[in-house]
Scaffold this active site. Structure first.
Site, short mmCIF file in Angstrom:
data_model
loop_
_atom_site.label_atom_id
_atom_site.label_comp_id
_atom_site.label_asym_id
_atom_site.label_seq_id
_atom_site.Cartn_x
_atom_site.Cartn_y
_atom_site.Cartn_z
CB SER A 66 -0.91 0.03 1.22
OG SER A 66 -1.69 -1.14 1.28
N1 SAH Z 1 -0.69 -5.10 3.94
C1 SAH Z 1 0.10 -5.38 2.77
C2 SAH Z 1 -0.59 -5.05 1.47
C3 SAH Z 1 -1.61 -6.04 1.20
S1 SAH Z 1 -2.12 -6.23 -0.48
C4 SAH Z 1 1.46 -4.74 2.85
O1 SAH Z 1 1.74 -4.03 3.82
O2 SAH Z 1 2.26 -4.96 1.94
C5 SAH Z 1 -3.45 -7.36 -0.12
C6 SAH Z 1 -3.02 -8.75 0.23
O3 SAH Z 1 -4.19 -9.46 0.62
C7 SAH Z 1 -2.43 -9.52 -0.95
O4 SAH Z 1 -1.18 -10.02 -0.63
C8 SAH Z 1 -3.44 -10.63 -1.18
O5 SAH Z 1 -2.85 -11.86 -1.62
C9 SAH Z 1 -4.05 -10.79 0.21
N2 SAH Z 1 -5.36 -11.44 0.24
C10 SAH Z 1 -6.38 -11.36 -0.66
N3 SAH Z 1 -7.42 -12.12 -0.27
C11 SAH Z 1 -7.05 -12.70 0.92
C12 SAH Z 1 -7.69 -13.60 1.83
N4 SAH Z 1 -8.92 -14.09 1.62
N5 SAH Z 1 -7.01 -13.98 2.92
C13 SAH Z 1 -5.76 -13.52 3.19
N6 SAH Z 1 -5.09 -12.67 2.36
C14 SAH Z 1 -5.74 -12.26 1.25
#
Ligand code: SAH
Length: 222
Positions: A66
């Site tokens: 993000s």
């Molecule tokens: N917080 C992260 C950014 C997250 S991007 C950082 O600091 O870098 C969103 C993430 O959510 C992605 O890696 C994606 O694979 C994950 N995601 C999507 N659906 C999900 C689910 N059902 N359970 C766990 N993770 C999930």
């Protein structure tokens, strides 16, 4: 620490001043925590020179780390205190989890893509966050009942609904921050605070996140 990026602390400081404090977030502990986390180590090597820029960046498997301001805004809404138990849904790079750990939280973080969970776990351990952040590979729509209840829960992917499990796994007074889909408008940050007789809800910034997807990835999409 990283060759050619010896002055990363300067970049981190400038990032918090120019992108976060300047937009009205003045929480000293949060700004300081974000200057202490080496954000460049959470992005792919070829993007390190852009790590402190005012934007999200790709981290592989179609996912993103993000934008720094969004990390700050969500953390501010979550308002973790030292010793709080926090559940993050969507570990991605592990950066958000590191910021929460810097603020003194004990973090559990769930990621559905095994390769990302593995990489985040490695980086967090290398940087010494291993005892404060536990990365779990699984479907975060279910929360993580094994370590519940939590003082705070932060979802870092776009949700179309607020999962009942998230609400259930919070303590009374616990806070849930989630980018909730708003049709064509992308998402909007929703804060839910658990009270004795229900949830107090407030809406905040509009935003764009990658979608929350069901299940654990089978490796074909990572
Ligand atoms: N917080 C992260 C950014 C997250 S991007 C950082 O600091 O870098 C969103 C993430 O959510 C992605 O890696 C994606 O694979 C994950 N995601 C999507 N659906 C999900 C689910 N059902 N359970 C766990 N993770 C999930």
């Amino acid at each position: 620490m990283v060759k050619g990026f010896l002055d990363w602390e300067e970049h981190a400081k400038e990032m918090t001043e120019a992108q976060i404090a300047s937009r009205g977030i003045r929480d000293k502990a949060l700004l300081e925590a974000m200057t202490r986390v080496p954000r460049h180590l959470f992005v792919p090597e070829e993007l390190r020179h852009q790590a402190f820029d005012d934007m999200p960046l790709p981290i592989g498997a179609g996912q993103t780390i993000s934008q720094p301001y969004m990390v700050a805004k969500m953390t501010l809404l979550l308002a973790p205190k030292t010793g709080d138990k926090i559940l993050e849904i969507g570990t991605g790079s592990g950066y958000q989890a590191a910021v929460l750990a810097e603020l003194g939280a004990r973090v559990w973080s769930v990621e559905r893509i095994p390769a990302l969970a593995e990489r985040a776990r490695e980086v967090l351990c290398d940087l010494g966050y291993g005892d404060r952040v536990t990365v779990i590979c699984g479907d975060g729509r279910l929360g993580y009942p094994e370590a519940a209840p939590y003082d705070g829960l932060i979802v870092t992917a776009a949700a179309s609904v607020v999962e009942p499990a998230w609400k259930e796994q919070l303590v009374e007074g616990g806070r849930l921050v989630v980018p909730l889909a708003q049709g064509i408008w992308g998402e909007r940050l929703l804060l839910c605070v658990k009270k004795a007789h229900g949830f107090e809800e407030s809406y905040h910034d509009y935003c764009r996140f990658v979608p929350l997807l069901p299940g654990v990835a089978d490796g074909k999409d990572d």
